[in-house]
Design a protein around this motif. Structure first.
Motif, short mmCIF file in Angstrom:
data_model
loop_
_atom_site.label_atom_id
_atom_site.label_comp_id
_atom_site.label_asym_id
_atom_site.label_seq_id
_atom_site.Cartn_x
_atom_site.Cartn_y
_atom_site.Cartn_z
N ASP A 30 -4.96 0.30 16.31
CA ASP A 30 -4.36 1.56 16.74
C ASP A 30 -4.53 1.82 18.24
O ASP A 30 -3.62 2.28 18.91
N ALA A 31 -5.73 1.52 18.76
CA ALA A 31 -6.00 1.77 20.18
C ALA A 31 -5.09 0.92 21.07
O ALA A 31 -4.54 1.41 22.07
N VAL A 32 -4.92 -0.34 20.73
CA VAL A 32 -4.05 -1.21 21.52
C VAL A 32 -2.59 -0.77 21.38
O VAL A 32 -1.82 -0.81 22.34
N LEU A 33 -2.22 -0.33 20.19
CA LEU A 33 -0.86 0.17 19.99
C LEU A 33 -0.61 1.40 20.86
O LEU A 33 0.44 1.51 21.50
N GLN A 34 -1.57 2.30 20.94
CA GLN A 34 -1.41 3.49 21.78
C GLN A 34 -1.33 3.09 23.25
O GLN A 34 -0.50 3.61 24.01
N GLU A 35 -2.17 2.15 23.67
CA GLU A 35 -2.13 1.66 25.05
C GLU A 35 -0.77 1.03 25.37
O GLU A 35 -0.18 1.28 26.43
N THR A 36 -0.26 0.24 24.45
CA THR A 36 1.05 -0.40 24.63
C THR A 36 2.15 0.65 24.73
O THR A 36 3.03 0.57 25.59
N THR A 37 2.09 1.65 23.86
CA THR A 37 3.08 2.73 23.89
C THR A 37 3.03 3.47 25.22
O THR A 37 4.07 3.78 25.80
N ASN A 38 1.82 3.75 25.70
CA ASN A 38 1.68 4.43 26.99
C ASN A 38 2.33 3.61 28.11
O ASN A 38 2.99 4.17 28.99
N ILE A 44 6.17 3.88 27.82
CA ILE A 44 6.64 5.18 28.32
C ILE A 44 6.52 5.22 29.84
O ILE A 44 7.42 5.70 30.54
N ALA A 45 5.43 4.68 30.39
CA ALA A 45 5.21 4.66 31.84
C ALA A 45 6.25 3.80 32.56
O ALA A 45 6.47 3.98 33.75
N SER A 46 6.89 2.89 31.83
CA SER A 46 7.92 2.06 32.46
C SER A 46 9.09 2.92 32.92
O SER A 46 9.86 2.52 33.78
N GLY A 47 9.21 4.11 32.31
CA GLY A 47 10.29 5.03 32.68
C GLY A 47 11.65 4.58 32.20
O GLY A 47 12.67 5.11 32.64
N SER A 48 11.67 3.62 31.30
CA SER A 48 12.97 3.07 30.89
C SER A 48 13.13 2.97 29.38
O SER A 48 13.86 2.11 28.90
N ILE A 49 12.50 3.85 28.64
CA ILE A 49 12.61 3.79 27.18
C ILE A 49 13.81 4.62 26.67
O ILE A 49 14.29 4.41 25.57
N GLU A 50 14.32 5.48 27.52
CA GLU A 50 15.43 6.33 27.10
C GLU A 50 16.61 5.51 26.60
O GLU A 50 17.06 4.57 27.27
N GLY A 51 17.07 5.83 25.40
CA GLY A 51 18.20 5.16 24.79
C GLY A 51 17.88 3.79 24.20
O GLY A 51 18.78 3.10 23.75
N LYS A 52 16.61 3.41 24.21
CA LYS A 52 16.21 2.10 23.70
C LYS A 52 15.47 2.24 22.38
O LYS A 52 15.06 3.33 21.99
N ILE A 53 15.26 1.11 21.73
CA ILE A 53 14.58 1.07 20.43
C ILE A 53 13.22 0.42 20.60
O ILE A 53 13.10 -0.62 21.24
N LYS A 69 10.17 11.82 22.44
CA LYS A 69 10.09 12.77 23.55
C LYS A 69 10.55 12.11 24.85
O LYS A 69 11.15 12.76 25.71
N ALA A 70 10.29 10.81 24.99
CA ALA A 70 10.70 10.07 26.18
C ALA A 70 12.15 9.60 26.09
O ALA A 70 12.65 8.93 27.00
N GLY A 71 12.84 9.92 24.98
CA GLY A 71 14.25 9.61 24.85
C GLY A 71 14.57 8.32 24.11
O GLY A 71 15.72 7.92 24.03
N GLY A 72 13.55 7.67 23.55
CA GLY A 72 13.76 6.43 22.82
C GLY A 72 13.80 6.66 21.32
O GLY A 72 13.62 7.79 20.84
N GLN A 73 14.04 5.59 20.60
CA GLN A 73 14.02 5.63 19.14
C GLN A 73 12.87 4.75 18.67
O GLN A 73 12.66 3.66 19.20
#
Length: 128
Positions: A75-83, A86-95, A116-120
């Motif tokens: 879970d911790a690595v998954l949260q880090e990966t997700t962060n 999101i920090a890439s600034g390019s998740i909007e409209g992506k899966i 919230k960041a606009g992705g799915q």
């Protein structure tokens, strides 16, 4: 139909087999190769032989790919990966599709963050 760019994060025991199968499918369907990243890029030797392209960071992978898969250790690595995604600034409209074994609360939290960041977000049913 043109296959959008696909990225894979995490090449552990489950991730390496899943990503190899994905790359084999992409190759067979004449789609562009997948990209991949892992803490240790050398784990991707088999993927590279199949035509996949190594990427140094999660942020870079997420910025280049329309569909991002992950299969990480906990879970911790998954949260880090997700962060990082999101920090890439390019998740909007992506899966973002996660295949990790995680707690359901973690999956819910990450889904909310990605949306919230606009992705799915989608997750496989691999709860402990």
């Amino acid at each position: 139909m043109v296959q959008p760019p696909v990225g894979w994060i995490g090449l552990g025991s489950m991730g390496i087999g899943m990503s190899n199968n994905l790359q084999k499918y992409l190759t067979a369907s004449s789609s562009p190769p997948s990209t991949y990243t892992n803490r240790t890029l050398s784990r991707g030797k088999s993927l590279k032989k199949l035509g996949a392209v190594p990427i140094e960071t999660v942020k870079e992978l997420a910025s280049k790919c329309e569909i991002n898969f992950s299969c990480v250790g906990n879970d911790a690595v998954l949260q880090e990966t997700t962060n990082e995604i999101i920090a890439s600034g390019s998740i909007e409209g992506k899966i973002y599709m996660d295949c990790s074994t995680m707690h359901p609360d973690t999956s819910t939290k990450i889904a909310e963050q990605i949306q919230k960041a606009g992705g799915q977000f989608a997750a496989s049913i691999s709860y402990f």
